[in-house]
Design a protein around this motif. Structure first.
Motif, PDB file in Angstrom:
ATOM      1  N   VAL A 114       0.866  -1.180   0.000  1.00 31.90           N
ATOM      2  CA  VAL A 114       0.000   0.000   0.000  1.00 31.90           C
ATOM      3  C   VAL A 114       0.903   1.232   0.000  1.00 31.90           C
ATOM      4  N   THR A 115       0.459   2.264  -0.700  1.00 30.61           N
ATOM      5  CA  THR A 115       1.295   3.457  -0.846  1.00 30.61           C
ATOM      6  C   THR A 115       0.503   4.716  -0.494  1.00 30.61           C
ATOM      7  N   ALA A 116       1.206   5.656   0.125  1.00 32.52           N
ATOM      8  CA  ALA A 116       0.565   6.933   0.481  1.00 32.52           C
ATOM      9  C   ALA A 116       1.432   8.084  -0.020  1.00 32.52           C
ATOM     10  N   TYR A 117       0.787   9.181  -0.333  1.00 35.28           N
ATOM     11  CA  TYR A 117       1.509  10.403  -0.728  1.00 35.28           C
ATOM     12  C   TYR A 117       1.012  11.536   0.159  1.00 35.28           C
ATOM     13  N   LEU A 118       1.948  12.254   0.792  1.00 33.32           N
ATOM     14  CA  LEU A 118       1.572  13.385   1.643  1.00 33.32           C
ATOM     15  C   LEU A 118       1.566  14.655   0.813  1.00 33.32           C
ATOM     16  N   ASP A 119       0.455  15.339   0.829  1.00 28.71           N
ATOM     17  CA  ASP A 119       0.202  16.407  -0.134  1.00 28.71           C
ATOM     18  C   ASP A 119      -0.336  17.667   0.535  1.00 28.71           C
ATOM     19  N   PRO A 120       0.402  18.240   1.504  1.00 28.25           N
ATOM     20  CA  PRO A 120      -0.114  19.469   2.130  1.00 28.25           C
ATOM     21  C   PRO A 120      -0.057  20.638   1.133  1.00 28.25           C
ATOM     22  N   PRO A 121      -0.872  21.674   1.326  1.00 28.73           N
ATOM     23  CA  PRO A 121      -0.738  22.856   0.461  1.00 28.73           C
ATOM     24  C   PRO A 121       0.671  23.438   0.608  1.00 28.73           C
ATOM     25  N   GLU A 122       1.180  24.049  -0.450  1.00 29.89           N
ATOM     26  CA  GLU A 122       2.550  24.567  -0.436  1.00 29.89           C
ATOM     27  C   GLU A 122       2.803  25.549   0.709  1.00 29.89           C
ATOM     28  N   THR A 123       1.783  26.370   1.045  1.00 30.50           N
ATOM     29  CA  THR A 123       1.987  27.340   2.130  1.00 30.50           C
ATOM     30  C   THR A 123       2.266  26.627   3.456  1.00 30.50           C
ATOM     31  N   ASP A 139      -2.023   4.978  -3.249  1.00 30.23           N
ATOM     32  CA  ASP A 139      -3.359   4.469  -2.926  1.00 30.23           C
ATOM     33  C   ASP A 139      -4.092   5.423  -1.989  1.00 30.23           C
ATOM     34  N   LEU A 140      -3.307   6.176  -1.205  1.00 28.19           N
ATOM     35  CA  LEU A 140      -3.875   7.174  -0.289  1.00 28.19           C
ATOM     36  C   LEU A 140      -3.161   8.504  -0.533  1.00 28.19           C
ATOM     37  N   VAL A 141      -3.927   9.576  -0.696  1.00 32.77           N
ATOM     38  CA  VAL A 141      -3.312  10.905  -0.797  1.00 32.77           C
ATOM     39  C   VAL A 141      -3.797  11.702   0.408  1.00 32.77           C
ATOM     40  N   ILE A 142      -2.852  12.109   1.248  1.00 32.89           N
ATOM     41  CA  ILE A 142      -3.212  12.708   2.532  1.00 32.89           C
ATOM     42  C   ILE A 142      -2.775  14.167   2.548  1.00 32.89           C
ATOM     43  N   SER A 143      -3.733  15.035   2.822  1.00 33.51           N
ATOM     44  CA  SER A 143      -3.409  16.466   2.846  1.00 33.51           C
ATOM     45  C   SER A 143      -3.865  17.079   4.168  1.00 33.51           C
ATOM     46  N   ALA A 157      -7.836  17.403   7.777  1.00 34.77           N
ATOM     47  CA  ALA A 157      -7.170  16.516   6.828  1.00 34.77           C
ATOM     48  C   ALA A 157      -8.160  16.041   5.779  1.00 34.77           C
ATOM     49  N   THR A 158      -7.640  15.873   4.557  1.00 35.21           N
ATOM     50  CA  THR A 158      -8.420  15.222   3.510  1.00 35.21           C
ATOM     51  C   THR A 158      -7.615  14.004   3.062  1.00 35.21           C
ATOM     52  N   ILE A 159      -8.270  12.853   3.081  1.00 37.45           N
ATOM     53  CA  ILE A 159      -7.589  11.638   2.625  1.00 37.45           C
ATOM     54  C   ILE A 159      -8.333  11.087   1.425  1.00 37.45           C
ATOM     55  N   LEU A 160      -7.652  11.044   0.281  1.00 34.58           N
ATOM     56  CA  LEU A 160      -8.254  10.401  -0.881  1.00 34.58           C
ATOM     57  C   LEU A 160      -8.025   8.902  -0.742  1.00 34.58           C
ATOM     58  N   LEU A 161      -9.140   8.173  -0.736  1.00 37.44           N
ATOM     59  CA  LEU A 161      -9.070   6.707  -0.614  1.00 37.44           C
ATOM     60  C   LEU A 161      -9.288   6.136  -2.013  1.00 37.44           C
ATOM     61  N   ALA A 168     -13.267  10.946  -0.980  1.00 32.03           N
ATOM     62  CA  ALA A 168     -12.474  11.900  -0.193  1.00 32.03           C
ATOM     63  C   ALA A 168     -12.998  11.894   1.241  1.00 32.03           C
ATOM     64  N   LEU A 169     -12.136  11.460   2.154  1.00 28.62           N
ATOM     65  CA  LEU A 169     -12.509  11.459   3.570  1.00 28.62           C
ATOM     66  C   LEU A 169     -12.032  12.773   4.181  1.00 28.62           C
ATOM     67  N   HIS A 170     -12.978  13.573   4.661  1.00 31.34           N
ATOM     68  CA  HIS A 170     -12.619  14.846   5.294  1.00 31.34           C
ATOM     69  C   HIS A 170     -12.632  14.668   6.799  1.00 31.34           C
ATOM     70  N   ILE A 171     -11.543  15.048   7.447  1.00 33.97           N
ATOM     71  CA  ILE A 171     -11.460  14.943   8.910  1.00 33.97           C
ATOM     72  C   ILE A 171     -11.297  16.361   9.456  1.00 33.97           C
ATOM     73  N   HIS A 172     -12.228  16.738  10.315  1.00 34.82           N
ATOM     74  CA  HIS A 172     -12.305  18.134  10.734  1.00 34.82           C
ATOM     75  C   HIS A 172     -11.438  18.382  11.955  1.00 34.82           C
ATOM     76  N   GLY A 173     -10.454  19.264  11.800  1.00 36.14           N
ATOM     77  CA  GLY A 173      -9.533  19.556  12.910  1.00 36.14           C
ATOM     78  C   GLY A 173     -10.207  20.306  14.046  1.00 36.14           C
ATOM     79  N   HIS A 174     -11.325  20.979  13.757  1.00 38.88           N
ATOM     80  CA  HIS A 174     -12.001  21.811  14.762  1.00 38.88           C
ATOM     81  C   HIS A 174     -13.192  21.075  15.384  1.00 38.88           C
ATOM     82  N   ALA A 175     -13.233  19.761  15.181  1.00 36.91           N
ATOM     83  CA  ALA A 175     -14.379  18.987  15.704  1.00 36.91           C
ATOM     84  C   ALA A 175     -14.323  18.873  17.222  1.00 36.91           C
TER      85      ALA A 175
END
Lengths: 308, 308
Positions: free
Chosen positions: A140-149, A193-197, A209-213, A249-256
Motif C-alpha cells: 500500500v502506498t501513500a503520498y503526503l500532499d499538504p498545500p505549499e503554504t 493508494d492514499l493521498v493525505i493532505s 485533513a483530507t484523505i483520498l481513498l 475523499a474522507l474529510h477529517i475536521h480539525g475543529h471537531a
C-alpha cells in the motif's frame, strides 16, 4: 553464469521460507510530514513488528558536494535509486540489507547500517514511488500532499531548528528545488493508494485533513464509523481526483469536538483489532501537541498494514 | 508476497541480459600478499575490464570499536558476511552493489561506494571462500599461503608504514589473531583451486613460489612451457597435498637466470593470447622491486581469468 546461478539456487533453496514482509510507502516532498506520521506509527506498533527508513539515505552526494552540483536532492541523479530498488526487492524476500546512511543533522554520508526487515516495513521519503519497479514492491502506498503554504512553514520551522540552516537558506533552497519538485516528486502523487493532505480550514488554526481513498486497493469499510454520531468529526464525499478519476475523499475536521473525533479513532482502532487502548503516539505532533486528524490518518494506514 | 515477486519478475525480465561476469577469489590471511598480487593483475588488464575489492570492507566494527570486543577481524562475527554473500550473488547477475568501505589507513568505516561489476571481478580478502554459498559465486579461487615467518615479516613492514601501528602492536595483534586465523582463515586453503606460496629457498634472499594446481578446475596446459629451456626457472611435480589428495605442484625458482624466467613468462603470455608485450605491472612488488615468481603466478591466474 547459469551453472553458478543454479548452484546458488540449490544452496539458498534449503533456507527457511522468509517471513511475510508487508511493505508501505509514504512519499512526499521535503517537510510534508512523512517523519511525524511514520514515527507515530512505529511507536504505536513497536519496533519488534515495524521498522522504517528514509529514502534520503540513498543520497549519492553529501551536503558539501551538492553545493557544486547543478541539481538538488530532488533529482534522481542525486540519489542511488537503482540501489534503492535493489534493496526494496531484497526486503520483500525477507533479506537483510546494508543500507547507506545520510545524516540530516550535518548533511554527511556515514557508514552503512544493517537493516533487517520486520513484519511491517515503512519506506518514507522523496522517492519510494519513483519507478514501476519500486512501486511493485509495496503493498500500500501513500503520498503526503499538504498545500505549499503549509509545507513551506513546516520546512522553515524544521530546517532552521534541526538541520542547521538559516531561514534565508531554506527559502532559497525551496526556490531552487521547485522545478525538480514539479518534475520528479509531485508526479508520484498519481501512484499512491492514499493521498493525505493536512491543511487549515479558513478561519481556524487547527489542521484538518483530507484523505483520498483511491480504489486501487481495498480500502477500509467506514460505513459503520461515519454515522450521525461522528458527523462533526469526519465525513466522506465522492469527488473527482485532479485527473478526473472518481475517488472517495474522507474529510477529517480539525475543529471537531474532541468526543466526536475520539469516537472515530476508537471505532477505527476496534476495526483494526489489535486490542488494548489506542496507542498514545498516534496523533502526536510534538511532546505537547496532538492532532486528531493525524491520528485518524495514521489509523487508516494502520488498518492497511494489519489487513493488507 | 508471490504476487509482488511475480510483478517484479515481469518488470525486470525485460532488462537486457546482464553481461557475463567472471569472478575470482584471492583469499589469505592478513599480509599474505593478496593486494600486491591483485594490483598487478588489475593494472595489467585495465580497470575497464577488471575491477576488484577487498572483503575487509565488510568489517562490522571500526578499529576503535574492536578494542572493546572479544574477537578480531578474523572472526566471522566481526564482519557482515551474509551481506558479502548477498553482494557476490548480485555481482554474478551483473548487478551493481553499494559496497561498504573500510579505510585501512585509519581503521574507520566510511560511506559506501557504488561498485559496478566489470567483465572480470577479483574479490580478495580474509573471507571470500568462507561459505559454500560464497564459494559457489566464483569461477576460480586462489589461496595465498606464505610460510608464517614470511607473512609476519610482511605484516610488520606493512602495518608499521601504512596502517599506523607500532611493531609491538603488530606482534601482539598477530598473537591475538592466531586462534581465529587457525579456526576461520586457514581452513579456506582447502577450498581453493590454486594454492600459492611465496617463500625464500634456503640460503637465497629472493623468493621462490610453489603453486598447487588442483584438479578442481581445468588448469592451463604447461607441457609446452616446462621444457629443458625453462628447467632452471620452473618445474612441475606430482605430489600429495596436505590432506593426501594428488596435486600438481609448480615450483618457480626465484634464483633462476632472468632469461629462463622470462621465457616462462613469455610463453604463458602468448598462451593467454591477449597480444602485445607482457604488462610491466606483472611481478611488481614496489616501484623498484620485481619478482619473476610473482609475475608467473599472476600469469597463471590471468590465464584462468581469460579462459574460464
Amino acid at each position: 553464469m547459469p551453472h553458478r546461478i543454479a548452484a546458488i539456487q540449490k544452496l539458498t533453496a534449503t533456507e527457511p521460507h522468509p517471513e511475510r514482509v508487508a511493505m508501505f510507502a509514504i512519499a512526499g516532498d521535503s517537510a510534508s510530514g512523512k517523519t511525524t506520521l511514520t514515527k507515530g506509527l512505529v511507536e504505536a506498533i513497536g519496533t519488534h513488528r515495524i521498522s522504517s527508513f528514509c529514502t534520503d539515505d540513498y543520497h549519492r552526494y553529501d551536503r558539501k558536494e551538492r553545493k557544486n552540483l547543478p541539481f538538488t536532492p530532488l533529482n534522481p541523479e542525486c540519489n542511488y535509486l537503482e540501489i534503492m530498488e535493489q534493496h526494496l526487492q531484497l526486503l520483500i524476500l525477507g533479506q537483510p540489507i546494508l543500507k547507506p546512511k545520510y545524516h540530516h543533522a550535518d548533511g554527511t554520508l556515514g557508514r552503512p547500517e544493517l537493516f533487517i526487515p520486520s513484519e511491517i516495513v515503512i519506506v518514507e521519503g522523496l522517492f519510494p514511488l519513483w519507478s514501476k519497479l519500486s512501486r511493485a514492491t509495496f503493498d500500500v502506498t501513500a503520498y503526503l500532499d499538504p498545500p505549499e503554504t503549509v509545507r513551506r512553514a513546516w520546512k522553515i520551522a524544521r530546517d532552521t531548528t534541526k538541520r542547521g540552516y538559516t531561514t534565508e537558506q531554506v527559502l532559497s533552497d525551496l526556490e531552487q528545488r521547485e522545478p525538480e519538485s514539479e518534475k520528479y516528486i509531485r508526479p508520484q502523487r498519481a501512484h499512491a493508494d492514499l493521498v493525505i493532505s493536512f491543511a487549515p480550514v479558513e478561519g481556524r488554526s487547527s489542521l484538518s485533513a483530507t484523505i483520498l481513498l483511491r480504489p486501487t486497493v481495498p480500502q477500509p469499510d467506514l460505513h459503520d464509523i461515519l454515522t450521525p454520531a461522528t458527523r462533526d468529526a469526519a465525513h466522506i464525499k465522492l469527488i473527482r481526483d485532479q485527473d478526473g478519476k472518481p475517488v472517495d475523499a474522507l474529510h477529517i475536521h480539525g475543529h471537531a469536538p474532541e468526543a466526536a473525533s475520539r469516537l472515530v479513532e476508537e471505532k477505527l482502532w476496534e476495526k483494526i483489532g489489535l486490542g488494548g487502548d489506542i496507542p498514545a503516539s498516534l496523533g502526536r505532533i510534538s511532546s505537547t501537541e496532538r492532532s486528531a486528524p493525524l491520528a485518524i490518518a495514521q489509523l487508516i494506514i494502520l488498518h492497511h498494514m494489519i489487513h493488507c
